[in-house]
Motif scaffolding. Structure first.
Motif, mmCIF file in Angstrom:
data_model
loop_
_atom_site.group_PDB
_atom_site.id
_atom_site.type_symbol
_atom_site.label_atom_id
_atom_site.label_comp_id
_atom_site.label_asym_id
_atom_site.label_seq_id
_atom_site.Cartn_x
_atom_site.Cartn_y
_atom_site.Cartn_z
ATOM 1 N N LEU A 170 34.818 52.985 59.873
ATOM 2 C CA LEU A 170 34.926 52.239 58.617
ATOM 3 C C LEU A 170 36.262 51.514 58.436
ATOM 4 N N SER A 171 37.359 52.215 58.726
ATOM 5 C CA SER A 171 38.662 51.592 58.437
ATOM 6 C C SER A 171 38.910 50.391 59.355
ATOM 7 N N ILE A 172 38.389 50.449 60.571
ATOM 8 C CA ILE A 172 38.577 49.327 61.507
ATOM 9 C C ILE A 172 37.774 48.113 61.031
ATOM 10 N N LEU A 173 36.534 48.372 60.641
ATOM 11 C CA LEU A 173 35.674 47.269 60.201
ATOM 12 C C LEU A 173 36.249 46.617 58.944
ATOM 13 N N ARG A 174 36.763 47.443 58.070
ATOM 14 C CA ARG A 174 37.363 46.914 56.837
ATOM 15 C C ARG A 174 38.613 46.102 57.174
ATOM 16 N N LYS A 175 39.405 46.608 58.120
ATOM 17 C CA LYS A 175 40.648 45.908 58.506
ATOM 18 C C LYS A 175 40.362 44.489 58.996
ATOM 19 N N VAL A 176 39.285 44.304 59.758
ATOM 20 C CA VAL A 176 39.034 42.968 60.311
ATOM 21 C C VAL A 176 38.313 42.056 59.316
ATOM 22 N N GLY A 177 38.003 42.583 58.146
ATOM 23 C CA GLY A 177 37.446 41.719 57.090
ATOM 24 C C GLY A 177 35.939 41.736 56.988
ATOM 25 N N LEU A 178 35.281 42.615 57.748
ATOM 26 C CA LEU A 178 33.821 42.711 57.650
ATOM 27 C C LEU A 178 33.427 43.401 56.345
ATOM 28 N N VAL A 179 32.270 43.042 55.830
ATOM 29 C CA VAL A 179 31.775 43.660 54.593
ATOM 30 C C VAL A 179 30.653 44.627 55.002
ATOM 31 N N ILE A 180 30.835 45.898 54.687
ATOM 32 C CA ILE A 180 30.021 46.964 55.275
ATOM 33 C C ILE A 180 28.793 47.285 54.418
ATOM 34 N N ALA A 181 27.617 47.223 55.039
ATOM 35 C CA ALA A 181 26.387 47.597 54.339
ATOM 36 C C ALA A 181 26.401 49.096 54.063
ATOM 37 N N ASP A 182 25.751 49.487 52.957
ATOM 38 C CA ASP A 182 25.885 50.893 52.537
ATOM 39 C C ASP A 182 24.821 51.830 53.116
ATOM 40 N N THR A 183 23.913 51.306 53.909
ATOM 41 C CA THR A 183 22.858 52.173 54.452
ATOM 42 C C THR A 183 22.878 52.103 55.978
ATOM 43 N N ASP A 184 22.997 53.250 56.613
ATOM 44 C CA ASP A 184 23.066 53.301 58.087
ATOM 45 C C ASP A 184 21.724 53.739 58.662
ATOM 46 N N TYR A 185 21.553 53.409 59.916
ATOM 47 C CA TYR A 185 20.368 53.875 60.644
ATOM 48 C C TYR A 185 20.858 54.956 61.613
ATOM 49 N N LEU A 186 20.567 56.212 61.271
ATOM 50 C CA LEU A 186 21.059 57.335 62.079
ATOM 51 C C LEU A 186 19.957 57.845 62.999
ATOM 52 N N VAL A 187 20.294 57.990 64.263
ATOM 53 C CA VAL A 187 19.338 58.551 65.224
ATOM 54 C C VAL A 187 19.881 59.908 65.672
ATOM 55 N N ASN A 188 19.267 60.979 65.175
ATOM 56 C CA ASN A 188 19.676 62.305 65.643
ATOM 57 C C ASN A 188 18.708 62.782 66.736
ATOM 58 N N PHE A 189 19.078 63.837 67.397
ATOM 59 C CA PHE A 189 18.276 64.351 68.527
ATOM 60 C C PHE A 189 17.819 63.184 69.417
ATOM 61 N N SER A 190 18.795 62.377 69.820
ATOM 62 C CA SER A 190 18.501 61.100 70.494
ATOM 63 C C SER A 190 17.623 61.259 71.736
ATOM 64 N N GLY A 191 17.867 62.338 72.494
ATOM 65 C CA GLY A 191 17.097 62.539 73.731
ATOM 66 C C GLY A 191 15.617 62.771 73.478
ATOM 67 N N GLU A 192 15.302 63.352 72.313
ATOM 68 C CA GLU A 192 13.884 63.580 71.978
ATOM 69 C C GLU A 192 13.252 62.328 71.372
ATOM 70 N N GLU A 193 14.023 61.634 70.528
ATOM 71 C CA GLU A 193 13.474 60.445 69.842
ATOM 72 C C GLU A 193 13.323 59.257 70.798
ATOM 73 N N PHE A 194 14.293 59.109 71.713
ATOM 74 C CA PHE A 194 14.246 58.012 72.696
ATOM 75 C C PHE A 194 14.341 58.654 74.092
ATOM 76 N N PRO A 195 13.238 59.240 74.573
ATOM 77 C CA PRO A 195 13.304 60.039 75.804
ATOM 78 C C PRO A 195 13.652 59.218 77.049
ATOM 79 N N LYS A 196 14.212 59.935 78.031
ATOM 80 C CA LYS A 196 14.620 59.318 79.300
ATOM 81 C C LYS A 196 13.487 58.538 79.948
ATOM 82 N N GLU A 197 12.266 59.097 79.862
ATOM 83 C CA GLU A 197 11.103 58.483 80.538
ATOM 84 C C GLU A 197 10.716 57.152 79.909
#
Ligand SMILES: Cc1cc2nc3c(=O)[nH]c(=O)nc-3n(C[C@H](O)[C@H](O)[C@H](O)COP(=O)(O)O)c2cc1C
Length: 230
Positions: A170-197
């Protein structure tokens, strides 16, 4: 052709709403009234597609983040294609990693950011922070992030979906002047949600989560583009 005879700037006249000398278009017809001019300008602004590149934050071999970034690019094309154009910016292309062929330069990156109305970052969490490659990419540009939108997707193999990498960015994005959206797309358990195969375990759920985040980015990018003067 006769309509475009010449433009004449009379600088000693009182300043107009654009802060400069009166601008006369010497034509056979009187200039369009201001209301019509603004209406046309607004139409152009509204119809021009936004350009929001997707930046993948790591060059790690076997990265799941690459799969998520591909998913995000496809989702933008299929769900937002009428209003947004995108491209993938991949640190693998910049020669940061030994042995990787460099096909993109700093200048290429700067040109993309200059053209962009916003960026969408897809990054893994490494040791509660962001990968060095992402910082190297972001640092290749300075002035052209200002007053543009940024959204984030964070990926982790654990249950927290990369919330800590977002906090640390956050602090880096703010420093360069970007305006940050308040909703993120979080991917947890990445290996199960987006499997190697390949494939995605629950593409509809992932798409819904991505859209909640990207809707905000599109809204911000539109408003900011108008604020920057189109
Ligand atoms: C160097 C390294 C550090 C990592 N640190 C964390 C961490 O702090 N927290 C976490 O939840 N996952 C961590 N992970 C696991 C990643 O979140 C996981 O690999 C995920 O799939 C995203 O990274 P990838 O795109 O490299 O696959 C780490 C992985 C690596 C390679």
């Amino acid at each position: 052709m006769e309509l475009l005879i010449r433009w004449k700037i009379i600088s000693n006249k009182p300043k107009n709403i654009f802060g400069c000398g009166q601008l006369f278009w010497v034509t056979k017809q009187p200039p369009a009234p201001l209301g019509a001019f603004l209406k046309n300008r607004l139409k152009i602004i509204m119809s021009k597609k936004l350009f929001i590149p997707v930046i993948v934050g790591t060059a790690r071999k076997g990265r799941t983040s690459g799969k998520v970034a591909d998913f995000v690019v496809k989702a933008i094309e299929s769900e937002y294609g009428d209003q947004v154009e995108t491209t993938l910016i991949d640190p693998c292309d910049f020669g940061f990693v030994p042995g990787a062929e460099q096909v993109m330069t700093r200048e290429d990156y700067q040109n993309l950011i200059q053209k962009a109305d916003g960026i969408y970052i897809v990054t893994p969490e490494y040791n509660h922070s962001f990968p060095g490659e992402l910082k190297m990419l972001l640092d290749m540009e300075l002035g052209n992030y200002k007053h543009k939108a940024v959204g984030m997707s964070a990926i982790s193999s654990g249950p927290w979906g990369g919330t800590r990498v977002i906090e640390s960015l956050l602090s880096i994005l703010r420093k360069v002047g970007l305006v940050i959206a308040d909703t993120d797309y979080l991917v947890n358990f990445s290996g199960e949600e987006f499997p190697k195969e390949g494939g995605v375990k629950d593409p509809e759920a992932q798409l819904r989560r991505f859209q909640r985040s990207f809707d905000e980015v599109v809204w911000l990018a539109k408003v900011l583009r108008e604020g920057r003067g189109g």
